[in-house]
Design a protein around this motif. Structure first.
Motif, mmCIF file in Angstrom:
data_model
loop_
_atom_site.group_PDB
_atom_site.id
_atom_site.type_symbol
_atom_site.label_atom_id
_atom_site.label_comp_id
_atom_site.label_asym_id
_atom_site.label_seq_id
_atom_site.Cartn_x
_atom_site.Cartn_y
_atom_site.Cartn_z
ATOM 1 N N SER A 44 0.839 -1.193 0.000
ATOM 2 C CA SER A 44 0.000 0.000 0.000
ATOM 3 C C SER A 44 0.880 1.251 0.000
ATOM 4 N N PRO A 45 0.327 2.405 -0.346
ATOM 5 C CA PRO A 45 1.125 3.644 -0.323
ATOM 6 C C PRO A 45 1.778 3.920 1.036
ATOM 7 N N LYS A 46 1.071 3.669 2.126
ATOM 8 C CA LYS A 46 1.647 3.900 3.465
ATOM 9 C C LYS A 46 2.810 2.948 3.730
ATOM 10 N N ARG A 47 2.734 1.725 3.227
ATOM 11 C CA ARG A 47 3.836 0.766 3.407
ATOM 12 C C ARG A 47 5.044 1.156 2.569
ATOM 13 N N TRP A 48 4.805 1.688 1.364
ATOM 14 C CA TRP A 48 5.922 2.210 0.564
ATOM 15 C C TRP A 48 6.628 3.323 1.337
ATOM 16 N N ASP A 49 5.839 4.232 1.911
ATOM 17 C CA ASP A 49 6.427 5.332 2.686
ATOM 18 C C ASP A 49 7.220 4.811 3.878
ATOM 19 N N LEU A 50 6.705 3.795 4.527
ATOM 20 C CA LEU A 50 7.410 3.206 5.666
ATOM 21 C C LEU A 50 8.750 2.618 5.222
ATOM 22 N N LEU A 51 8.764 1.936 4.088
ATOM 23 C CA LEU A 51 10.025 1.374 3.580
ATOM 24 C C LEU A 51 11.014 2.479 3.220
ATOM 25 N N LYS A 52 10.522 3.570 2.644
ATOM 26 C CA LYS A 52 11.414 4.704 2.346
ATOM 27 C C LYS A 52 12.031 5.254 3.622
ATOM 28 N N THR A 53 11.235 5.321 4.680
ATOM 29 C CA THR A 53 11.721 5.811 5.972
ATOM 30 C C THR A 53 12.782 4.881 6.553
ATOM 31 N N MET A 54 12.608 3.567 6.367
ATOM 32 C CA MET A 54 13.491 2.589 6.986
ATOM 33 C C MET A 54 14.694 2.209 6.139
ATOM 34 N N ALA A 55 14.648 2.507 4.837
ATOM 35 C CA ALA A 55 15.731 2.093 3.933
ATOM 36 C C ALA A 55 17.077 2.656 4.371
ATOM 37 N N ARG A 68 9.351 8.317 13.106
ATOM 38 C CA ARG A 68 10.083 8.806 11.926
ATOM 39 C C ARG A 68 9.178 9.018 10.724
ATOM 40 N N SER A 69 8.101 8.250 10.656
ATOM 41 C CA SER A 69 7.185 8.401 9.518
ATOM 42 C C SER A 69 5.981 9.282 9.853
ATOM 43 N N SER A 70 5.969 9.850 11.061
ATOM 44 C CA SER A 70 4.878 10.736 11.506
ATOM 45 C C SER A 70 3.515 10.058 11.396
ATOM 46 N N ARG A 71 3.459 8.817 11.893
ATOM 47 C CA ARG A 71 2.217 8.049 11.836
ATOM 48 C C ARG A 71 1.879 7.472 13.193
ATOM 49 N N ASP A 72 0.644 7.043 13.325
ATOM 50 C CA ASP A 72 0.139 6.407 14.529
ATOM 51 C C ASP A 72 0.829 5.056 14.735
ATOM 52 N N VAL A 73 1.223 4.758 15.978
ATOM 53 C CA VAL A 73 1.939 3.512 16.283
ATOM 54 C C VAL A 73 1.110 2.290 15.912
ATOM 55 N N ALA A 75 -1.207 1.909 13.602
ATOM 56 C CA ALA A 75 -1.251 1.741 12.146
ATOM 57 C C ALA A 75 0.083 1.204 11.625
ATOM 58 N N VAL A 76 1.180 1.742 12.132
ATOM 59 C CA VAL A 76 2.507 1.272 11.704
ATOM 60 C C VAL A 76 2.713 -0.172 12.151
ATOM 61 N N HIS A 77 2.223 -0.509 13.330
ATOM 62 C CA HIS A 77 2.321 -1.887 13.824
ATOM 63 C C HIS A 77 1.687 -2.851 12.820
ATOM 64 N N GLY A 78 0.490 -2.541 12.346
ATOM 65 C CA GLY A 78 -0.178 -3.385 11.354
ATOM 66 C C GLY A 78 0.607 -3.484 10.063
ATOM 67 N N ASP A 79 1.141 -2.360 9.601
ATOM 68 C CA ASP A 79 1.922 -2.365 8.363
ATOM 69 C C ASP A 79 3.218 -3.151 8.520
ATOM 70 N N VAL A 80 3.871 -2.993 9.659
ATOM 71 C CA VAL A 80 5.118 -3.737 9.906
ATOM 72 C C VAL A 80 4.845 -5.236 9.877
ATOM 73 N N HIS A 81 3.771 -5.666 10.504
ATOM 74 C CA HIS A 81 3.474 -7.105 10.523
ATOM 75 C C HIS A 81 3.126 -7.629 9.133
ATOM 76 N N ALA A 82 2.443 -6.845 8.321
ATOM 77 C CA ALA A 82 2.152 -7.261 6.944
ATOM 78 C C ALA A 82 3.457 -7.393 6.149
ATOM 79 N N LEU A 83 4.379 -6.459 6.343
ATOM 80 C CA LEU A 83 5.662 -6.503 5.631
ATOM 81 C C LEU A 83 6.562 -7.618 6.165
ATOM 82 N N LEU A 84 6.480 -7.918 7.455
ATOM 83 C CA LEU A 84 7.203 -9.076 8.005
ATOM 84 C C LEU A 84 6.661 -10.369 7.407
ATOM 85 N N ASP A 85 5.336 -10.490 7.349
ATOM 86 C CA ASP A 85 4.702 -11.692 6.800
ATOM 87 C C ASP A 85 5.078 -11.903 5.334
#
Length: 114
Positions: A44-55, A68-73, A75-85
């Motif tokens: 998703s667009p938010k996950r792309w942004d998260l990867l840009k922040t973490m790269a 670092r991504s100026s987002r709710d913890v 929401a980021v928790h859900g995105d991190v777990h999707a990207l881990l999976d």
């Protein structure tokens, strides 16, 4: 520079790359999806942004990634777990997460529907 390639690949293509890697041929770092639809569902667009922040950064907590991504913890928790999976992020023994690449390359070809 370490690059992760996101691709659309059949099981046969993934198996071919794995066999070549077992024979010692460097294949690079890949995460393959069965379809373009699945790629867009995961990335998703938010996950792309998260990867840009973490790269290119050190491993960090989910809370730090959210800051670092100026987002709710949450929401980021859900995105991190999707990207881990999906195998895109890695989790260390200390619980921190990382995107151990400097760049992402997306590799697929769209063709006319049959």
């Amino acid at each position: 520079m370490r690059t992760l390639t996101l691709s659309i690949a059949s099981r046969d293509e993934v198996s071919r790359r794995a066999l070549a890697a077992f024979e010692g041929t460097d294949q690079g770092s890949y995460v393959s999806f069965a379809s373009v639809d699945l790629l867009w569902k995961v990335m998703s667009p938010k996950r792309w942004d998260l990867l840009k922040t973490m790269a290119g950064q050190e491993a960090m907590t989910i809370r730090e990634a959210a800051r670092r991504s100026s987002r709710d913890v949450k929401a980021v928790h859900g995105d991190v777990h999707a990207l881990l999976d999906a195998g895109i992020l890695e989790r260390g023994a200390d619980g921190r997460v990382s995107f151990p690449y400097d760049a992402i390359h997306v590799d697929f070809t769209l063709t006319q529907a049959a």
